[in-house]
Design a protein around this motif. Structure first.
Motif, PDB file in Angstrom:
ATOM      1  N   GLU A 260       0.787  -1.227   0.000  1.00  0.00           N
ATOM      2  CA  GLU A 260       0.000   0.000   0.000  1.00  0.00           C
ATOM      3  C   GLU A 260       0.821   1.281   0.000  1.00  0.00           C
ATOM      4  N   VAL A 261       2.018   1.240   0.598  1.00  0.00           N
ATOM      5  CA  VAL A 261       2.869   2.423   0.694  1.00  0.00           C
ATOM      6  C   VAL A 261       4.251   2.056   0.170  1.00  0.00           C
ATOM      7  N   GLY A 262       4.799   2.941  -0.643  1.00  0.00           N
ATOM      8  CA  GLY A 262       6.141   2.745  -1.169  1.00  0.00           C
ATOM      9  C   GLY A 262       7.071   3.836  -0.695  1.00  0.00           C
ATOM     10  N   LEU A 263       8.336   3.480  -0.511  1.00  0.00           N
ATOM     11  CA  LEU A 263       9.367   4.410  -0.053  1.00  0.00           C
ATOM     12  C   LEU A 263      10.637   4.141  -0.836  1.00  0.00           C
ATOM     13  N   THR A 264      11.284   5.207  -1.296  1.00  0.00           N
ATOM     14  CA  THR A 264      12.635   5.088  -1.847  1.00  0.00           C
ATOM     15  C   THR A 264      13.511   6.105  -1.131  1.00  0.00           C
ATOM     16  N   VAL A 265      14.682   5.658  -0.740  1.00  0.00           N
ATOM     17  CA  VAL A 265      15.656   6.541  -0.091  1.00  0.00           C
ATOM     18  C   VAL A 265      16.971   6.368  -0.837  1.00  0.00           C
ATOM     19  N   ARG A 266      17.549   7.465  -1.259  1.00  0.00           N
ATOM     20  CA  ARG A 266      18.864   7.437  -1.927  1.00  0.00           C
ATOM     21  C   ARG A 266      19.900   7.957  -0.941  1.00  0.00           C
ATOM     22  N   PHE A 267      20.943   7.153  -0.746  1.00  0.00           N
ATOM     23  CA  PHE A 267      22.017   7.475   0.197  1.00  0.00           C
ATOM     24  C   PHE A 267      23.311   7.757  -0.540  1.00  0.00           C
ATOM     25  N   ASP A 268      24.207   8.485   0.134  1.00  0.00           N
ATOM     26  CA  ASP A 268      25.539   8.734  -0.404  1.00  0.00           C
ATOM     27  C   ASP A 268      26.284   7.436  -0.683  1.00  0.00           C
ATOM     28  N   ASP A 269      26.173   6.488   0.275  1.00  0.00           N
ATOM     29  CA  ASP A 269      26.945   5.251   0.175  1.00  0.00           C
ATOM     30  C   ASP A 269      26.369   4.219   1.143  1.00  0.00           C
ATOM     31  N   ARG A 270      26.965   3.043   1.158  1.00  0.00           N
ATOM     32  CA  ARG A 270      26.482   1.966   2.029  1.00  0.00           C
ATOM     33  C   ARG A 270      26.626   2.322   3.509  1.00  0.00           C
ATOM     34  N   GLU A 271      27.643   3.065   3.843  1.00  0.00           N
ATOM     35  CA  GLU A 271      27.833   3.466   5.245  1.00  0.00           C
ATOM     36  C   GLU A 271      26.668   4.327   5.717  1.00  0.00           C
ATOM     37  N   ALA A 272      26.177   5.211   4.849  1.00  0.00           N
ATOM     38  CA  ALA A 272      25.030   6.051   5.209  1.00  0.00           C
ATOM     39  C   ALA A 272      23.785   5.188   5.444  1.00  0.00           C
ATOM     40  N   LEU A 273      23.608   4.156   4.629  1.00  0.00           N
ATOM     41  CA  LEU A 273      22.490   3.223   4.831  1.00  0.00           C
ATOM     42  C   LEU A 273      22.621   2.525   6.186  1.00  0.00           C
ATOM     43  N   GLU A 274      23.838   2.152   6.549  1.00  0.00           N
ATOM     44  CA  GLU A 274      24.071   1.482   7.828  1.00  0.00           C
ATOM     45  C   GLU A 274      23.771   2.402   9.008  1.00  0.00           C
ATOM     46  N   VAL A 275      24.009   3.702   8.853  1.00  0.00           N
ATOM     47  CA  VAL A 275      23.693   4.681   9.903  1.00  0.00           C
ATOM     48  C   VAL A 275      22.177   4.855  10.020  1.00  0.00           C
ATOM     49  N   TYR A 276      21.489   4.836   8.890  1.00  0.00           N
ATOM     50  CA  TYR A 276      20.050   5.070   8.814  1.00  0.00           C
ATOM     51  C   TYR A 276      19.257   4.052   9.633  1.00  0.00           C
ATOM     52  N   GLY A 277      19.542   2.771   9.463  1.00  0.00           N
ATOM     53  CA  GLY A 277      18.764   1.713  10.112  1.00  0.00           C
ATOM     54  C   GLY A 277      18.575   1.901  11.606  1.00  0.00           C
ATOM     55  N   PRO A 278      19.647   1.995  12.374  1.00  0.00           N
ATOM     56  CA  PRO A 278      19.501   2.120  13.825  1.00  0.00           C
ATOM     57  C   PRO A 278      19.321   3.560  14.330  1.00  0.00           C
ATOM     58  N   HIS A 279      19.332   4.537  13.431  1.00  0.00           N
ATOM     59  CA  HIS A 279      19.230   5.934  13.858  1.00  0.00           C
ATOM     60  C   HIS A 279      17.940   6.146  14.664  1.00  0.00           C
ATOM     61  N   PRO A 280      18.005   6.858  15.797  1.00  0.00           N
ATOM     62  CA  PRO A 280      16.818   7.056  16.649  1.00  0.00           C
ATOM     63  C   PRO A 280      15.620   7.670  15.921  1.00  0.00           C
ATOM     64  N   LYS A 281      15.837   8.564  14.981  1.00  0.00           N
ATOM     65  CA  LYS A 281      14.723   9.175  14.238  1.00  0.00           C
ATOM     66  C   LYS A 281      14.048   8.136  13.334  1.00  0.00           C
ATOM     67  N   HIS A 282      14.841   7.275  12.706  1.00  0.00           N
ATOM     68  CA  HIS A 282      14.283   6.196  11.890  1.00  0.00           C
ATOM     69  C   HIS A 282      13.542   5.199  12.774  1.00  0.00           C
ATOM     70  N   GLN A 283      14.127   4.859  13.907  1.00  0.00           N
ATOM     71  CA  GLN A 283      13.485   3.927  14.831  1.00  0.00           C
ATOM     72  C   GLN A 283      12.150   4.472  15.342  1.00  0.00           C
ATOM     73  N   ALA A 284      12.056   5.787  15.523  1.00  0.00           N
ATOM     74  CA  ALA A 284      10.795   6.402  15.961  1.00  0.00           C
ATOM     75  C   ALA A 284       9.716   6.245  14.889  1.00  0.00           C
ATOM     76  N   VAL A 285      10.092   6.391  13.616  1.00  0.00           N
ATOM     77  CA  VAL A 285       9.117   6.198  12.537  1.00  0.00           C
ATOM     78  C   VAL A 285       8.700   4.727  12.475  1.00  0.00           C
ATOM     79  N   LEU A 286       9.640   3.811  12.636  1.00  0.00           N
ATOM     80  CA  LEU A 286       9.295   2.390  12.658  1.00  0.00           C
ATOM     81  C   LEU A 286       8.325   2.080  13.792  1.00  0.00           C
ATOM     82  N   ALA A 287       8.534   2.693  14.946  1.00  0.00           N
ATOM     83  CA  ALA A 287       7.622   2.495  16.075  1.00  0.00           C
ATOM     84  C   ALA A 287       6.219   2.995  15.721  1.00  0.00           C
TER      85      ALA A 287
END
Length: 97
Positions: free
Chosen positions: A53-80
């Motif tokens: 029902e909902v689609g999301l695309t996120v473009r990152f600088d690199d793989r390291e930025a993706l690794e920061v995104y996953g556990p980031h508190p702001k991302h975790q708040a949206v997941l909650a």
């Protein structure tokens, strides 16, 4: 660059307003998490969606930025919030571009 694609399904009790709020919160992450180049999100209108029902695309600088995104508190708040409103499934695809 890295492209991160997410598709989500929700319970029947989840309202369109709640989905729109989730989309808004997801889009706001661009200003809150370093390494994000762009975020696009929206509600599906296609009949080829296989229930997603909902689609999301996120473009990152690199793989390291993706690794920061996953556990980031702001991302975790949206997941909650997604869990709170009744997300039932999601699928992710990540690839270099």
């Amino acid at each position: 660059m890295v492209e991160h694609i997410v598709l989500c399904t929700f319970s029947e009790q989840t309202t369109d307003d709640q989905k729109k709020e989730a989309i808004s919160r997801l889009k706001a992450l661009k200003e809150e998490i370093p390494g994000i180049i762009d975020i696009q999100a929206g509600m599906n209108f296609s009949d080829r969606n296989k229930g997603y029902e909902v689609g999301l695309t996120v473009r990152f600088d690199d793989r390291e930025a993706l690794e920061v995104y996953g556990p980031h508190p702001k991302h975790q708040a949206v997941l909650a919030y997604l869990k709170e409103i009744g997300i039932t499934d999601l699928i992710c695809v990540d690839f270099d571009c």
